[in-house]
Design a protein around this motif. Structure first.
Motif, short mmCIF file in Angstrom:
data_model
loop_
_atom_site.label_atom_id
_atom_site.label_comp_id
_atom_site.label_asym_id
_atom_site.label_seq_id
_atom_site.Cartn_x
_atom_site.Cartn_y
_atom_site.Cartn_z
N MET A 1 40.49 45.99 39.00
CA MET A 1 39.83 44.70 38.79
C MET A 1 39.97 44.30 37.32
O MET A 1 39.29 44.82 36.44
CB MET A 1 38.35 44.77 39.16
CG MET A 1 37.60 43.46 39.00
SD MET A 1 35.89 43.58 39.55
CE MET A 1 35.24 44.79 38.38
N HIS A 3 39.91 41.87 33.93
CA HIS A 3 38.89 40.98 33.41
C HIS A 3 39.40 40.33 32.12
O HIS A 3 39.01 40.73 31.01
CB HIS A 3 37.60 41.77 33.14
CG HIS A 3 36.42 40.90 32.83
ND1 HIS A 3 35.14 41.29 33.11
CD2 HIS A 3 36.31 39.67 32.28
CE1 HIS A 3 34.30 40.33 32.73
NE2 HIS A 3 35.00 39.35 32.22
N ARG A 130 28.67 37.77 40.63
CA ARG A 130 29.63 38.80 41.04
C ARG A 130 30.77 38.92 40.02
O ARG A 130 31.94 39.04 40.38
CB ARG A 130 30.18 38.52 42.44
CG ARG A 130 29.15 38.58 43.55
CD ARG A 130 29.79 38.50 44.92
NE ARG A 130 30.84 39.50 45.09
CZ ARG A 130 30.62 40.80 45.34
NH1 ARG A 130 29.37 41.24 45.46
NH2 ARG A 130 31.63 41.63 45.49
N HIS A 131 30.39 38.92 38.77
CA HIS A 131 31.40 38.92 37.71
C HIS A 131 30.76 39.39 36.41
O HIS A 131 29.74 38.84 35.98
CB HIS A 131 31.97 37.52 37.53
CG HIS A 131 32.94 37.40 36.38
ND1 HIS A 131 34.24 37.83 36.47
CD2 HIS A 131 32.78 36.90 35.13
CE1 HIS A 131 34.86 37.59 35.32
NE2 HIS A 131 33.99 37.03 34.49
N THR A 133 31.09 42.58 32.87
CA THR A 133 31.37 43.93 32.38
C THR A 133 30.29 44.33 31.38
O THR A 133 29.92 43.53 30.50
CB THR A 133 32.74 44.00 31.68
OG1 THR A 133 33.78 43.69 32.61
CG2 THR A 133 32.99 45.39 31.10
N ASN A 174 28.32 47.06 45.48
CA ASN A 174 29.42 46.09 45.60
C ASN A 174 29.09 44.80 44.85
O ASN A 174 29.19 43.69 45.39
CB ASN A 174 29.71 45.79 47.07
CG ASN A 174 31.01 45.02 47.25
OD1 ASN A 174 31.93 45.11 46.44
ND2 ASN A 174 31.08 44.24 48.32
N THR A 175 28.70 44.94 43.58
CA THR A 175 28.24 43.80 42.79
C THR A 175 29.36 43.02 42.12
O THR A 175 29.16 41.88 41.69
CB THR A 175 27.28 44.27 41.69
OG1 THR A 175 28.00 45.15 40.80
CG2 THR A 175 26.08 45.00 42.28
N GLY A 176 30.52 43.65 41.95
CA GLY A 176 31.60 43.01 41.19
C GLY A 176 31.45 43.17 39.69
O GLY A 176 32.21 42.60 38.93
N ASN A 178 31.49 45.64 36.35
CA ASN A 178 32.08 46.89 35.88
C ASN A 178 31.25 47.48 34.74
O ASN A 178 30.64 46.75 33.95
CB ASN A 178 33.51 46.66 35.39
CG ASN A 178 34.22 47.96 35.06
OD1 ASN A 178 34.00 48.97 35.72
ND2 ASN A 178 35.07 47.94 34.05
#
Length: 272
Positions: A1, A3, A130-131, A133, A174-176, A178
């Motif tokens: 994934m 970013h 859902r985005h 870091t 499963n939140t998306g 990191n």
């Protein structure tokens, strides 16, 4: 994934100096909007102005990240962010019995509790979108205990545990979002002048700009862990070895050298 940082909003704590400043400048060059949180208002504003002079977007707030209420207020003023870099940190560099109660308490407030206050202030929004870091700067001292830095090492062990636990939690839900754990070896932050040692280090002292670039690269690549240099990876699995063997390996790598093993130490120990 992956970013990419272009058009993202990146918040960096302790960004008024050192690696935090370099990460802020580097992220701005990659097209990100930068939010600087630093206890030193003047330092934060100087980096903000440095970034704005390049045509990039930057804001700065004076925030004591070790205190939940100022963090909550600053987060409300900041608004949503896409990347949180928990970079602020302190170190006493003293024996456990020589450090003051106040210094030890501040080590854990800044190096550990701030991770919770800052991350919790923005994590809900990341999960909703859902985005996002969350970067947690630990240390090689979070992989092996360091003499005369007991409070620092313990705080960095906690920081690494925080980052790893957050990574597992975010993945299972499963939140998306990191979670990136960063564990660098000794860095030439100005803490040591000349970095001469009483006995040689097997590994080179890391340059600040190299560390900053590797962290930003790791965010964009969606990495979960960054240990620098790669040889320090040996410390984690080596924990299954008998203690005497593990200690010899740590001595060989130079990770558990104490502050006394460096000559020409600068008088001021900077936040990093």
């Amino acid at each position: 994934m992956r970013h990419p940082l272009k058009n993202e909003t990146v918040l960096i704590t302790g960004a008024g100096s050192g690696i935090g400043r370099l990460m802020a400048l580097g992220a701005a060059r990659r097209g990100a909007s930068i939010v600087i949180w630093d206890l030193d208002a003047a330092a934060g504003e100087a980096v903000r102005d440095e970034i704005r002079a390049t045509g990039a977007r930057a804001e700065s707030l004076a925030v004591d990240v070790s205190d939940r209420e100022p963090v909550s207020a600053a987060a409300a003023a900041t608004g949503p962010v896409d990347v949180v870099v928990n970079n602020a940190g302190v170190v006493t560099g003293k024996r456990l019995m020589d450090a003051s109660d106040e210094a030890i308490e501040r080590t854990f407030r800044v190096n550990v509790m701030a991770l919770y206050w800052v991350t919790r202030a923005f994590l809900g929004g990341m999960i909703e979108r859902r985005h996002g870091t969350v970067v947690t700067v630990s240390s090689a001292a979070g992989l092996v205990g360091v003499a005369k830095q007991t409070d620092y090492s313990a705080s960095k062990f906690a920081a690494l545990g925080f980052a790893e636990s957050l990574r597992v939690e975010m993945a299972k839900d499963n939140t998306g979002v990191n979670s990136l754990a960063v564990c660098p070896y000794y860095i030439d932050t100005g803490m040591f002048e000349g970095v001469a040692t009483k006995f040689p280090l097997l590994l080179p002292i890391l340059k600040q700009d190299h560390v900053a670039t590797r962290v930003l690269d790791s965010i964009e690549a969606g990495r979960k862990q960054l240990i620098m240099p790669r040889a320090v990876h040996a410390l984690a699995p080596a924990r299954i070895l008998p203690v005497p063997v593990f200690d010899k390996l740590a001595n060989f790598l130079g990770v558990n050298n104490t502050m006394d093993h460096f000559v020409g130490r600068a008088g001021k120990v900077p936040r990093h």
